[in-house]
Design an enzyme around this catalytic site. Structure first.
Site, PDB file in Angstrom:
ATOM      1  N   PRO A  92      -4.102  -4.890  -1.318  1.00  0.00           N
ATOM      2  CA  PRO A  92      -3.618  -6.087  -1.224  1.00  0.00           C
ATOM      3  C   PRO A  92      -2.909  -6.624   0.219  1.00  0.00           C
ATOM      4  O   PRO A  92      -1.746  -5.298   0.690  1.00  0.00           O
ATOM      5  CB  PRO A  92      -2.081  -5.028  -1.925  1.00  0.00           C
ATOM      6  CG  PRO A  92      -2.448  -3.444  -1.576  1.00  0.00           C
ATOM      7  CD  PRO A  92      -4.449  -3.970  -1.988  1.00  0.00           C
ATOM      8  N   CYS A  93      -3.661  -7.351   0.260  1.00  0.00           N
ATOM      9  CA  CYS A  93      -3.288  -7.826   1.641  1.00  0.00           C
ATOM     10  C   CYS A  93      -2.167  -8.291   1.784  1.00  0.00           C
ATOM     11  O   CYS A  93      -2.028  -8.494   3.421  1.00  0.00           O
ATOM     12  CB  CYS A  93      -4.427  -8.591   2.770  1.00  0.00           C
ATOM     13  SG  CYS A  93      -4.806  -9.769   1.878  1.00  0.00           S
ATOM     14  N   HIS A  94      -1.349  -8.724   1.196  1.00  0.00           N
ATOM     15  CA  HIS A  94      -0.049  -9.374   1.116  1.00  0.00           C
ATOM     16  C   HIS A  94       0.520  -7.928   1.271  1.00  0.00           C
ATOM     17  O   HIS A  94       2.042  -8.702   2.158  1.00  0.00           O
ATOM     18  CB  HIS A  94       0.151  -9.982  -0.107  1.00  0.00           C
ATOM     19  CG  HIS A  94       0.207  -8.808  -1.623  1.00  0.00           C
ATOM     20  ND1 HIS A  94      -1.148  -8.448  -1.889  1.00  0.00           N
ATOM     21  CD2 HIS A  94       1.349  -8.511  -1.922  1.00  0.00           C
ATOM     22  CE1 HIS A  94      -0.543  -8.074  -3.158  1.00  0.00           C
ATOM     23  NE2 HIS A  94       0.863  -7.712  -2.594  1.00  0.00           N
TER      24      HIS A  94
END
Length: 165
Positions: free
Chosen positions: A129-131
């Site tokens: 989850p780089c967001h």
């Protein structure tokens, strides 16, 4: 040329890539750092890992899944892989600044730019989850799939309530 398999999400088309029985890529079509050696195929039947990834992504977008259970294989530099492992530990519904992520990795906050660069090269977006990583003031700085998609992903998770980690 490596095959990719299409998944149509509420945020646009996503291409999934796998090797053996591990997921190696989740890319929004046309995103920044979209792999050059990727062709979309409609090969049937799809590999088991691709079918499983599609199913879990559908559940995620429907608000029914918070944790993915997929074998992953992301390849990058040792530093990139360290950053991606740290990304995977950010819980659903939480956000973290690049500086806080650097400190959590045992680096100074001055490494936040390097962390951000590695974050942007994450080949398995959404699932890794780089967001969930934002600027120091909570601003939505960059996302390979586009800031509007980042905002939408965070809004989806906000239904459970997200907080700064």
């Amino acid at each position: 040329m490596k095959p990719g398999y299409l998944f149509t999400s509420p945020l646009g088309d996503i291409v999934l890539r796998a090797e053996d029985e591990a997921l190696t890529g989740v890319f929004f079509v046309g995103q920044k750092h979209y792999p050059d050696l990727l062709r979309v195929t409609d090969q049937q039947p799809v590999p088991r890992i691709i079918a499983l990834a599609r199913e879990q992504l559908q559940e995620f977008f429907a608000g029914e899944r918070q944790v993915f259970d997929l074998p992953l294989r992301a390849r990058g530099t040792p530093f990139q892989e360290q950053v991606w492992q740290a990304l995977a530990r950010i819980p659903y519904g939480e956000i973290m600044s690049y500086g806080a992520m650097a400190r959590q990795m045992g680096l100074s906050a001055g490494h936040s730019r390097a962390v951000g660069t590695a974050n942007g090269r994450n080949p398995i977006s959404i699932i890794v989850p780089c967001h969930r990583v934002v600027g120091a003031a909570g601003d939505l700085t960059g996302y390979a799939g586009g800031v509007e998609r980042k905002r939408a992903l965070l809004a989806l998770e906000a239904e459970q309530g997200f907080r700064l980690a």
